[in-house]
Write a protein that holds these residues in place. Sequence first.
Motif, PDB file in Angstrom:
ATOM      1  N   ALA A  24     -13.242  18.133 -32.014  1.00 24.79           N
ATOM      2  CA  ALA A  24     -12.716  18.212 -33.377  1.00 24.79           C
ATOM      3  C   ALA A  24     -13.017  16.935 -34.165  1.00 24.79           C
ATOM      4  N   VAL A  25     -12.857  15.794 -33.523  1.00 23.00           N
ATOM      5  CA  VAL A  25     -13.035  14.520 -34.230  1.00 23.00           C
ATOM      6  C   VAL A  25     -14.515  14.170 -34.389  1.00 23.00           C
ATOM      7  N   PHE A  31     -17.429  16.080 -33.622  1.00 21.48           N
ATOM      8  CA  PHE A  31     -18.359  17.116 -34.095  1.00 21.48           C
ATOM      9  C   PHE A  31     -17.783  17.972 -35.222  1.00 21.48           C
ATOM     10  N   LYS A  32     -16.570  17.643 -35.653  1.00 22.67           N
ATOM     11  CA  LYS A  32     -15.916  18.377 -36.759  1.00 22.67           C
ATOM     12  C   LYS A  32     -15.762  19.858 -36.449  1.00 22.67           C
ATOM     13  N   GLU A  33     -15.503  20.178 -35.177  1.00 23.49           N
ATOM     14  CA  GLU A  33     -15.297  21.570 -34.765  1.00 23.49           C
ATOM     15  C   GLU A  33     -13.888  22.006 -35.169  1.00 23.49           C
ATOM     16  N   ASN A  34     -13.757  23.282 -35.517  1.00 17.69           N
ATOM     17  CA  ASN A  34     -12.469  23.809 -35.966  1.00 17.69           C
ATOM     18  C   ASN A  34     -11.579  24.169 -34.786  1.00 17.69           C
TER      19      ASN A  34
END
Length: 117
Positions: free
Chosen positions: A87-88, A90-93
Amino acid sequence: MTGSLTVPTLGLILFCVLAETAREVCFKQAASDGPMLTTLAKPLTWLGIAFWAIELLAWTSVLASVPLTIAFPLIALSYVVTVGAGAVIFKENINLRHATGVFLVTAGVACVGATGL
Protein backbone atom coordinates in the motif's frame (compact mmCIF):
# COMPACT_ATOMS: atom_id res chain seq x y z
CA MET A 1 9.86 -29.64 21.84
CA THR A 2 9.40 -27.62 24.99
CA GLY A 3 11.16 -24.41 23.95
CA SER A 4 9.48 -21.15 24.72
CA LEU A 5 9.30 -17.80 23.03
CA THR A 6 11.98 -15.53 24.48
CA VAL A 7 12.52 -11.86 23.72
CA PRO A 8 15.63 -12.55 21.57
CA THR A 9 13.77 -15.26 19.65
CA LEU A 10 10.80 -12.98 19.14
CA GLY A 11 13.23 -10.37 17.80
CA LEU A 12 14.63 -12.94 15.40
CA ILE A 13 11.11 -13.81 14.22
CA LEU A 14 10.40 -10.12 13.63
CA PHE A 15 13.66 -9.88 11.69
CA CYS A 16 12.43 -12.79 9.54
CA VAL A 17 9.14 -10.96 8.95
CA LEU A 18 10.99 -7.84 7.81
CA ALA A 19 13.41 -9.83 5.64
CA GLU A 20 10.49 -11.64 3.99
CA THR A 21 8.73 -8.34 3.35
CA ALA A 22 11.90 -6.79 1.91
CA ARG A 23 12.33 -9.83 -0.33
CA GLU A 24 8.80 -9.50 -1.70
CA VAL A 25 9.21 -5.76 -2.28
CA CYS A 26 12.45 -6.39 -4.18
CA PHE A 27 10.84 -9.08 -6.31
CA LYS A 28 7.77 -6.95 -7.03
CA GLN A 29 9.84 -3.95 -8.04
CA ALA A 30 12.17 -6.04 -10.20
CA ALA A 31 9.27 -7.82 -11.92
CA SER A 32 7.14 -4.76 -12.51
CA ASP A 33 8.82 -3.44 -15.62
CA GLY A 34 9.95 -6.17 -17.95
CA PRO A 35 9.83 -9.76 -19.09
CA MET A 36 11.06 -12.63 -16.91
CA LEU A 37 14.50 -12.97 -18.47
CA THR A 38 15.33 -9.30 -17.87
CA THR A 39 14.02 -9.61 -14.32
CA LEU A 40 16.66 -12.25 -13.57
CA ALA A 41 19.41 -9.81 -14.52
CA LYS A 42 18.25 -7.01 -12.22
CA PRO A 43 20.12 -6.25 -9.00
CA LEU A 44 16.83 -6.03 -7.08
CA THR A 45 16.09 -9.65 -7.94
CA TRP A 46 19.42 -10.71 -6.50
CA LEU A 47 18.91 -8.50 -3.45
CA GLY A 48 15.62 -10.31 -2.90
CA ILE A 49 17.44 -13.64 -3.16
CA ALA A 50 19.98 -12.40 -0.60
CA PHE A 51 17.13 -11.48 1.77
CA TRP A 52 15.75 -14.99 1.27
CA ALA A 53 19.11 -16.59 2.13
CA ILE A 54 19.57 -14.46 5.24
CA GLU A 55 16.02 -15.19 6.35
CA LEU A 56 16.64 -18.91 5.83
CA LEU A 57 19.52 -18.83 8.29
CA ALA A 58 17.61 -16.77 10.85
CA TRP A 59 14.47 -18.90 10.51
CA THR A 60 16.45 -22.09 10.99
CA SER A 61 17.80 -20.63 14.21
CA VAL A 62 14.25 -19.83 15.36
CA LEU A 63 13.06 -23.35 14.61
CA ALA A 64 15.91 -24.81 16.64
CA SER A 65 14.49 -23.28 19.80
CA VAL A 66 10.76 -22.65 19.34
CA PRO A 67 8.02 -25.18 18.53
CA LEU A 68 6.82 -24.95 14.95
CA THR A 69 3.24 -24.60 16.21
CA ILE A 70 4.21 -21.25 17.74
CA ALA A 71 6.87 -19.99 15.33
CA PHE A 72 5.06 -20.60 12.05
CA PRO A 73 1.88 -18.69 12.85
CA LEU A 74 4.00 -15.74 14.03
CA ILE A 75 5.74 -15.56 10.66
CA ALA A 76 2.26 -14.86 9.27
CA LEU A 77 2.86 -11.28 10.41
CA SER A 78 4.71 -11.00 7.12
CA TYR A 79 1.28 -11.01 5.43
CA VAL A 80 0.34 -7.91 7.39
CA VAL A 81 3.63 -6.10 6.86
CA THR A 82 3.77 -7.01 3.16
CA VAL A 83 0.24 -5.69 2.59
CA GLY A 84 1.26 -2.46 4.31
CA ALA A 85 4.39 -2.23 2.19
CA GLY A 86 2.35 -2.80 -0.97
CA ALA A 87 0.00 0.00 0.00
CA VAL A 88 2.75 2.46 0.92
CA ILE A 89 5.44 1.67 -1.65
CA PHE A 90 3.38 0.59 -4.67
CA LYS A 91 0.20 2.57 -3.88
CA GLU A 92 -1.89 -0.63 -3.99
CA ASN A 93 -5.49 -0.35 -2.80
CA ILE A 94 -6.72 -2.04 0.36
CA ASN A 95 -10.50 -2.25 0.55
CA LEU A 96 -12.55 -2.97 3.67
CA ARG A 97 -12.70 -6.73 3.06
CA HIS A 98 -8.94 -6.87 2.57
CA ALA A 99 -8.31 -4.78 5.69
CA THR A 100 -10.65 -7.03 7.69
CA GLY A 101 -8.72 -10.10 6.56
CA VAL A 102 -5.42 -8.48 7.56
CA PHE A 103 -6.93 -7.63 10.95
CA LEU A 104 -8.07 -11.22 11.45
CA VAL A 105 -4.62 -12.54 10.58
CA THR A 106 -3.14 -10.13 13.11
CA ALA A 107 -5.64 -11.23 15.77
CA GLY A 108 -4.79 -14.88 15.12
CA VAL A 109 -1.09 -14.15 15.39
CA ALA A 110 -1.67 -12.35 18.69
CA CYS A 111 -3.53 -15.39 20.05
CA VAL A 112 -0.74 -17.76 19.03
CA GLY A 113 1.94 -15.41 20.33
CA ALA A 114 0.19 -15.23 23.70
CA THR A 115 0.22 -19.02 23.99
CA GLY A 116 3.97 -19.05 23.42
CA LEU A 117 4.81 -16.73 26.29
